[in-house]
Design a protein around this motif. Sequence first.
Motif, PDB file in Angstrom:
ATOM      1  N   LYS A 137       0.818  -1.211   0.000  1.00  0.00           N
ATOM      2  CA  LYS A 137       0.000   0.000   0.000  1.00  0.00           C
ATOM      3  C   LYS A 137       0.855   1.266   0.000  1.00  0.00           C
ATOM      4  CE  LYS A 137      -4.144  -1.826   2.264  1.00  0.00           C
ATOM      5  NZ  LYS A 137      -4.986  -1.786   3.497  1.00  0.00           N
ATOM      6  N   LYS A 144       0.903  -2.344 -10.534  1.00  0.00           N
ATOM      7  CA  LYS A 144      -0.020  -1.815  -9.540  1.00  0.00           C
ATOM      8  C   LYS A 144      -1.470  -1.954  -9.987  1.00  0.00           C
ATOM      9  CE  LYS A 144       1.407   1.281  -6.338  1.00  0.00           C
ATOM     10  NZ  LYS A 144       1.700   2.699  -6.080  1.00  0.00           N
ATOM     11  N   GLU A 145      -1.698  -1.977 -11.286  1.00  0.00           N
ATOM     12  CA  GLU A 145      -3.053  -2.163 -11.797  1.00  0.00           C
ATOM     13  C   GLU A 145      -3.629  -3.498 -11.315  1.00  0.00           C
ATOM     14  OE1 GLU A 145      -5.411  -2.370 -16.111  1.00  0.00           O
ATOM     15  OE2 GLU A 145      -3.223  -2.156 -16.015  1.00  0.00           O
ATOM     16  N   ASN A 176      -4.281  -3.289  -7.486  1.00  0.00           N
ATOM     17  CA  ASN A 176      -5.467  -2.523  -7.122  1.00  0.00           C
ATOM     18  C   ASN A 176      -6.753  -3.312  -7.338  1.00  0.00           C
ATOM     19  OD1 ASN A 176      -3.879  -0.346  -6.399  1.00  0.00           O
ATOM     20  ND2 ASN A 176      -4.079   0.672  -8.373  1.00  0.00           N
ATOM     21  N   GLU A 177      -6.723  -4.245  -8.290  1.00  0.00           N
ATOM     22  CA  GLU A 177      -7.908  -5.056  -8.576  1.00  0.00           C
ATOM     23  C   GLU A 177      -8.196  -6.067  -7.468  1.00  0.00           C
ATOM     24  OE1 GLU A 177      -7.324  -6.936 -12.310  1.00  0.00           O
ATOM     25  OE2 GLU A 177      -7.459  -5.086 -13.480  1.00  0.00           O
ATOM     26  N   ASN A 192      -8.224  -5.454  -2.001  1.00  0.00           N
ATOM     27  CA  ASN A 192      -9.262  -5.305  -0.974  1.00  0.00           C
ATOM     28  C   ASN A 192      -9.722  -6.633  -0.385  1.00  0.00           C
ATOM     29  OD1 ASN A 192      -9.277  -2.511  -1.156  1.00  0.00           O
ATOM     30  ND2 ASN A 192     -10.878  -2.474  -2.718  1.00  0.00           N
TER      31      ASN A 192
END
Length: 202
Positions: free
Chosen positions: A83, A160-161, A164-165, A168
């Motif tokens: 992060k 990073k794409e 980010n997917e 979470n």
Amino acid sequence: MEKISVSIVIPCYNEFLNLKHLVEECKETAKDNPNYNIEFIFVDNGSTDNSSVFLREITHPNIRVFNIQENIGYGNGIIQGLKRCSNETVAWTHSDLQTDVRDIVNGLKYINNGQSLIKGKRVSRKLLAKSLSLGMSIYTYFKLGFWINEINAQPKIFKKEFLNEIINMAPLDFSLDLYFCIEAKKREGIKEFNVYFKKRKH
């Protein structure tokens, strides 16, 4: 020529005896690869030895340190580091010196091949260790329907794409490696490259 930028997360839990050599290895890697902008993020994942003291004293332009007060899981240490990555290409590896941080530089040549995840494939391992990894791959295949070699092999390198997917829903325990591999398999797949797995010294 524009420099290639990569952030490398290195989680540490009670690795004080390995840290001096590892930090020197990171400094040398940054120095020996001037065409790369390398950011090392050391995450002290709630260590109870002298790791925190040692890491706090590091002053180097390529190294950042983040401290977690309480260790709530292997995966959490890595996720908290990811992060905080500044670059679009990110990676993680371990702090036990069994894998070399230079492996990440070698793996970067594959980052634009189209796969979601680039990962190490450990060579020079003992038969028992190979058998355990194979058993885990077989279990994963029959349980989840995905065949993945060397699930826990380091390093893991990705954009990073992709991060980010999936971040979470990422688990905070030892299943993090498996989670990343499965999510990569669901997308553009995994590219493996050989890394030498060394004996743990401490």
